[in-house]
Motif scaffolding. Structure first.
Motif, short mmCIF file in Angstrom:
data_model
loop_
_atom_site.label_atom_id
_atom_site.label_comp_id
_atom_site.label_asym_id
_atom_site.label_seq_id
_atom_site.Cartn_x
_atom_site.Cartn_y
_atom_site.Cartn_z
N SER A 1 -8.00 2.39 6.51
CA SER A 1 -9.02 1.44 6.02
C SER A 1 -9.52 1.77 4.62
N ILE A 2 -9.34 3.02 4.16
CA ILE A 2 -9.82 3.39 2.81
C ILE A 2 -8.74 4.03 1.93
N ALA A 3 -7.63 4.43 2.51
CA ALA A 3 -6.59 5.13 1.75
C ALA A 3 -6.00 4.29 0.63
N GLY A 4 -5.90 2.98 0.83
CA GLY A 4 -5.33 2.11 -0.19
C GLY A 4 -6.08 2.17 -1.51
N GLY A 5 -7.40 2.18 -1.44
CA GLY A 5 -8.20 2.28 -2.66
C GLY A 5 -7.94 3.58 -3.39
N LYS A 6 -7.75 4.64 -2.65
CA LYS A 6 -7.48 5.94 -3.24
C LYS A 6 -6.07 6.04 -3.80
N MET A 7 -5.21 5.09 -3.43
CA MET A 7 -3.82 5.08 -3.90
C MET A 7 -3.59 4.10 -5.04
N LYS A 8 -4.56 3.19 -5.28
CA LYS A 8 -4.37 2.15 -6.30
C LYS A 8 -4.86 2.60 -7.67
N HIS B 1 -3.92 -4.19 -14.52
CA HIS B 1 -2.75 -4.76 -13.85
C HIS B 1 -3.11 -5.48 -12.56
N TRP B 2 -4.16 -5.02 -11.90
CA TRP B 2 -4.59 -5.62 -10.63
C TRP B 2 -5.48 -6.82 -10.89
N ASN B 3 -5.33 -7.85 -10.05
CA ASN B 3 -6.27 -8.97 -10.07
C ASN B 3 -7.63 -8.49 -9.58
N SER B 4 -8.67 -9.17 -10.00
CA SER B 4 -10.03 -8.87 -9.55
C SER B 4 -10.17 -9.30 -8.09
N PRO B 5 -10.81 -8.49 -7.25
CA PRO B 5 -11.74 -7.43 -7.58
C PRO B 5 -11.15 -6.01 -7.52
N ASN B 6 -9.90 -5.84 -7.16
CA ASN B 6 -9.28 -4.52 -6.99
C ASN B 6 -10.17 -3.61 -6.15
N SER C 1 15.16 -1.21 12.52
CA SER C 1 16.33 -1.82 13.16
C SER C 1 17.45 -1.85 12.13
N SER C 2 18.56 -2.45 12.49
CA SER C 2 19.67 -2.53 11.55
C SER C 2 19.35 -3.47 10.38
N SER C 3 18.34 -4.32 10.54
CA SER C 3 18.02 -5.28 9.47
C SER C 3 16.66 -5.07 8.81
N ASP C 4 15.79 -4.20 9.36
CA ASP C 4 14.43 -4.03 8.86
C ASP C 4 14.08 -2.56 8.64
N ALA C 5 13.06 -2.33 7.79
CA ALA C 5 12.57 -0.97 7.53
C ALA C 5 11.06 -1.02 7.29
N TRP C 6 10.39 0.13 7.51
CA TRP C 6 8.95 0.24 7.31
C TRP C 6 8.59 0.29 5.83
N TYR C 7 7.42 -0.23 5.51
CA TYR C 7 6.88 -0.16 4.15
C TYR C 7 5.37 -0.03 4.22
N ARG C 8 4.76 0.26 3.06
CA ARG C 8 3.31 0.26 2.92
C ARG C 8 2.94 -0.76 1.84
N LYS C 9 1.78 -1.39 2.03
CA LYS C 9 1.33 -2.44 1.12
C LYS C 9 -0.10 -2.16 0.68
N LEU C 10 -0.33 -2.28 -0.62
CA LEU C 10 -1.66 -2.20 -1.21
C LEU C 10 -2.04 -3.58 -1.71
N ASN C 11 -3.29 -4.01 -1.49
CA ASN C 11 -3.75 -5.34 -1.89
C ASN C 11 -4.92 -5.28 -2.86
N TYR C 12 -5.01 -6.28 -3.72
CA TYR C 12 -6.07 -6.36 -4.73
C TYR C 12 -7.45 -6.53 -4.11
N MET D 1 2.94 -10.41 -7.96
CA MET D 1 2.55 -9.52 -9.05
C MET D 1 1.06 -9.72 -9.34
N GLY D 2 0.34 -8.62 -9.48
CA GLY D 2 -1.10 -8.65 -9.70
C GLY D 2 -1.89 -8.65 -8.40
N LEU D 3 -1.25 -9.04 -7.32
CA LEU D 3 -1.93 -9.14 -6.02
C LEU D 3 -1.66 -7.95 -5.11
N SER D 4 -0.40 -7.50 -5.07
CA SER D 4 0.00 -6.49 -4.08
C SER D 4 1.09 -5.58 -4.61
#
Length: 154
Positions: free
Chosen positions: A63-70, A76-81, A120-131, A107-110
């Motif tokens: 819930s808070i790690a994304g802010g610490k990673m952005k 580059h980030w859209n407001s409010p970041n 799976s054979s077609s998918d993989a895990w990722y992480r996403k940061l949002n503005y 771009m600018g959003l995430s």
């Protein structure tokens, strides 16, 4: 069709504009992560899903790690970041992504970051940061999509 049907390592720059590459880097399909040529330098690797979880736990939870990673600020980030402090020095930027159909979005959003872990054979895990969030999202997506890649030391 070419991007969608590629099952070997490939990359692109957002909207095929080289100027974006200087700031936001490349967007890689997941096959690049698994490619023998290696997207990371010697003695480095793309983090696994578990390694990303260890990072987000260390930073106080999803819930808070994304802010610490952005990257802080609005260069580059859209407001409010929301919550952006870059305390972790991860300096995540909103490079967006490339759909598996070849179109670009966000771009600018995430910022989307592949892990090395398949679901799976077609998918993989990722992480996403949002503005508009201080959180970090965990999900999976088709390997033929284009996301950013981070490398960590072995």
């Amino acid at each position: 069709d070419t991007w969608y049907n590629t099952t070997t390592g490939a990359y692109a720059v957002y909207e095929d504009n080289p100027a974006y590459g200087d700031v936001y880097g490349n967007l890689y399909n997941w096959y690049t992560v698994d490619d023998d040529r290696g997207v990371c330098p010697l003695d480095w690797h793309v983090p696994s899903d578990e390694e990303y979880t260890i990072l987000t736990d260390f930073l106080g939870g999803t819930s808070i790690a994304g802010g610490k990673m952005k990257e802080a600020g609005l260069s580059h980030w859209n407001s409010p970041n929301t919550g952006a402090t870059n305390e972790s020095c991860f300096t995540g930027v909103p490079s967006g992504y490339r759909y598996d159909n070849g179109n670009y979005y966000g771009m600018g959003l995430s910022g989307y970051f592949w892990s090395s872990t398949e679901t799976s054979s077609s998918d993989a895990w990722y992480r996403k940061l949002n503005y508009n969030s201080s959180g970090v999202n965990r999900d999976y997506y088709p390997k033929s999509s284009g996301f950013s890649v981070r490398c960590v030391r072995d």
